[in-house]
Design an enzyme around this catalytic site. Structure first.
Site, short mmCIF file in Angstrom:
data_model
loop_
_atom_site.label_atom_id
_atom_site.label_comp_id
_atom_site.label_asym_id
_atom_site.label_seq_id
_atom_site.Cartn_x
_atom_site.Cartn_y
_atom_site.Cartn_z
N ASP A 104 0.83 -1.21 0.00
CA ASP A 104 0.00 0.00 0.00
C ASP A 104 0.86 1.26 0.00
O ASP A 104 0.65 2.18 -0.77
CB ASP A 104 -0.99 0.00 1.19
CG ASP A 104 -0.31 -0.25 2.54
OD1 ASP A 104 0.92 -0.49 2.57
OD2 ASP A 104 -1.01 -0.20 3.57
N ASP A 107 7.17 3.70 3.47
CA ASP A 107 7.49 4.80 4.36
C ASP A 107 9.00 4.73 4.63
O ASP A 107 9.80 5.16 3.81
CB ASP A 107 6.63 4.59 5.62
CG ASP A 107 6.65 5.75 6.58
OD1 ASP A 107 6.29 6.85 6.17
OD2 ASP A 107 7.00 5.53 7.75
N GLY A 109 10.73 2.03 4.62
CA GLY A 109 11.27 1.00 3.73
C GLY A 109 11.64 -0.28 4.47
O GLY A 109 11.95 -1.28 3.84
N THR A 111 9.86 -2.51 6.22
CA THR A 111 9.00 -3.67 5.98
C THR A 111 9.35 -4.35 4.67
O THR A 111 9.62 -5.55 4.63
CB THR A 111 7.51 -3.23 5.95
OG1 THR A 111 7.22 -2.48 7.12
CG2 THR A 111 6.59 -4.42 5.84
N LEU A 112 9.39 -3.56 3.61
CA LEU A 112 9.64 -4.16 2.29
C LEU A 112 11.05 -4.69 2.15
O LEU A 112 11.26 -5.73 1.52
CB LEU A 112 9.37 -3.14 1.20
CG LEU A 112 7.96 -3.24 0.64
CD1 LEU A 112 7.74 -2.22 -0.44
CD2 LEU A 112 7.70 -4.64 0.09
N LYS A 135 6.49 7.47 0.07
CA LYS A 135 6.89 8.71 0.74
C LYS A 135 8.40 8.80 0.69
O LYS A 135 9.09 8.36 1.63
CB LYS A 135 6.46 8.67 2.22
CG LYS A 135 4.98 8.84 2.48
CD LYS A 135 4.77 8.86 4.00
CE LYS A 135 3.32 8.80 4.38
NZ LYS A 135 3.14 8.57 5.82
P1 IMP Z 1 7.71 1.08 6.46
O1 IMP Z 1 8.26 -0.23 6.95
O2 IMP Z 1 8.13 2.22 7.34
O3 IMP Z 1 7.99 1.35 5.01
O4 IMP Z 1 6.17 1.00 6.74
C1 IMP Z 1 5.25 0.71 5.82
C2 IMP Z 1 3.94 0.43 6.53
O5 IMP Z 1 3.64 1.46 7.49
C3 IMP Z 1 2.82 0.46 5.54
O6 IMP Z 1 2.61 -0.83 5.00
C4 IMP Z 1 1.67 0.93 6.38
O7 IMP Z 1 1.06 -0.16 7.04
C5 IMP Z 1 2.28 1.84 7.42
N1 IMP Z 1 2.18 3.26 7.02
C6 IMP Z 1 3.20 4.08 6.71
N2 IMP Z 1 2.76 5.31 6.39
C7 IMP Z 1 1.41 5.26 6.50
C8 IMP Z 1 0.37 6.23 6.30
O8 IMP Z 1 0.57 7.39 5.92
N3 IMP Z 1 -0.90 5.80 6.53
C9 IMP Z 1 -1.19 4.53 6.93
N4 IMP Z 1 -0.25 3.59 7.12
C10 IMP Z 1 1.04 3.95 6.93
MG MG Z 2 1.06 -2.13 5.35
#
Ligand code: IMP
Ligand code: MG
Length: 187
Positions: A104, A107, A109, A111-112, A135
């Site tokens: 979805d 942010d 990065g 998780t991915l 983002k």
């Molecule tokens: P990352 O590991 O920081 O890239 O986090 C990604 C995950 O954080 C996404 O799959 C979302 O579940 C959550 N997330 C990050 N930004 C947002 C946002 O603006 N709205 C809702 N969920 C978010």
């Molecule tokens: Mg997510």
């Protein structure tokens, strides 16, 4: 009706038409890139990408399978930042298959990056990433992204699968919540 999410929104960032039009463009790229691939599997990262995956899948005209994975990142903003746990793994064996991860939003990065490394150890024929939202300002770890719906500013967004406190996933567009929604939750 009183129990609706609509009144909680400050503004719409990306409307339904913009999303639908962008999906058509992304599908063209995907179908060209996977031309001739007969074993494509979409990996839907739950929960947030269930709506995007459903729309993407229905628009892709080539054969493909769908599998699901739940990953959870913990301690964001704390010392343990970046640790990602796999809550639910794929059912299918992706060895030798063309895998497209559908996310979805990217942010930090973390998780991915984690999911990608883990899936690579299973030796898929190829591994690509498709995200609806990105983002770029928030990135802390590098992760190669092949298809991006929209680059967005550093705002917390909801809708089209994305939640705040498990709510707002059902909004058919992407929006920004009123500031008061967050502050109400702090008390
Ligand atoms: P990352 O590991 O920081 O890239 O986090 C990604 C995950 O954080 C996404 O799959 C979302 O579940 C959550 N997330 C990050 N930004 C947002 C946002 O603006 N709205 C809702 N969920 C978010
Ligand atoms: Mg997510």
């Amino acid at each position: 009706m009183t129990n609706t999410p609509y009144g909680d929104l400050d503004y719409t960032l990306i409307d339904q038409t913009q999303i639908a039009e962008r999906i058509v463009e992304i599908i063209k790229e995907i179908e060209a890139d996977y031309e001739g691939a007969d074993n494509l599997v979409l990996v839907c990262l739950l929960k947030g990408s269930f709506v995007f995956t459903a729309d993407l899948s229905r628009a892709i005209k080539m054969h493909h399978e769908i599998d699901f994975m739940v990953a959870s990142s913990y301690g964001r903003g704390t010392v343990s930042r970046g640790s990602v746990e796999i809550i639910h793994d794929l059912h299918s064996d992706i060895f030798g298959r063309h895998v497209l991860i559908v996310e979805d939003i990217i942010d930090s990065g973390y998780t991915l990056a984690h999911v990608r490394q883990m899936l690579l150890t299973r030796h898929p024929a190829s591994l690509r990433i498709c995200t609806l939202l990105n983002k770029p300002e928030r990135r802390e770890v590098d992760v190669p992204v092949d298809y991006i719906g929209f680059d967005i500013p550093d705002e917390f967004v909801v809708g089209y699968g994305l939640d705040y406190d498990e709510k707002y996933r059902n909004l058919p567009f992407v929006g920004v919540l009123k500031e008061s929604i967050f502050t109400e939750n702090l008390v």
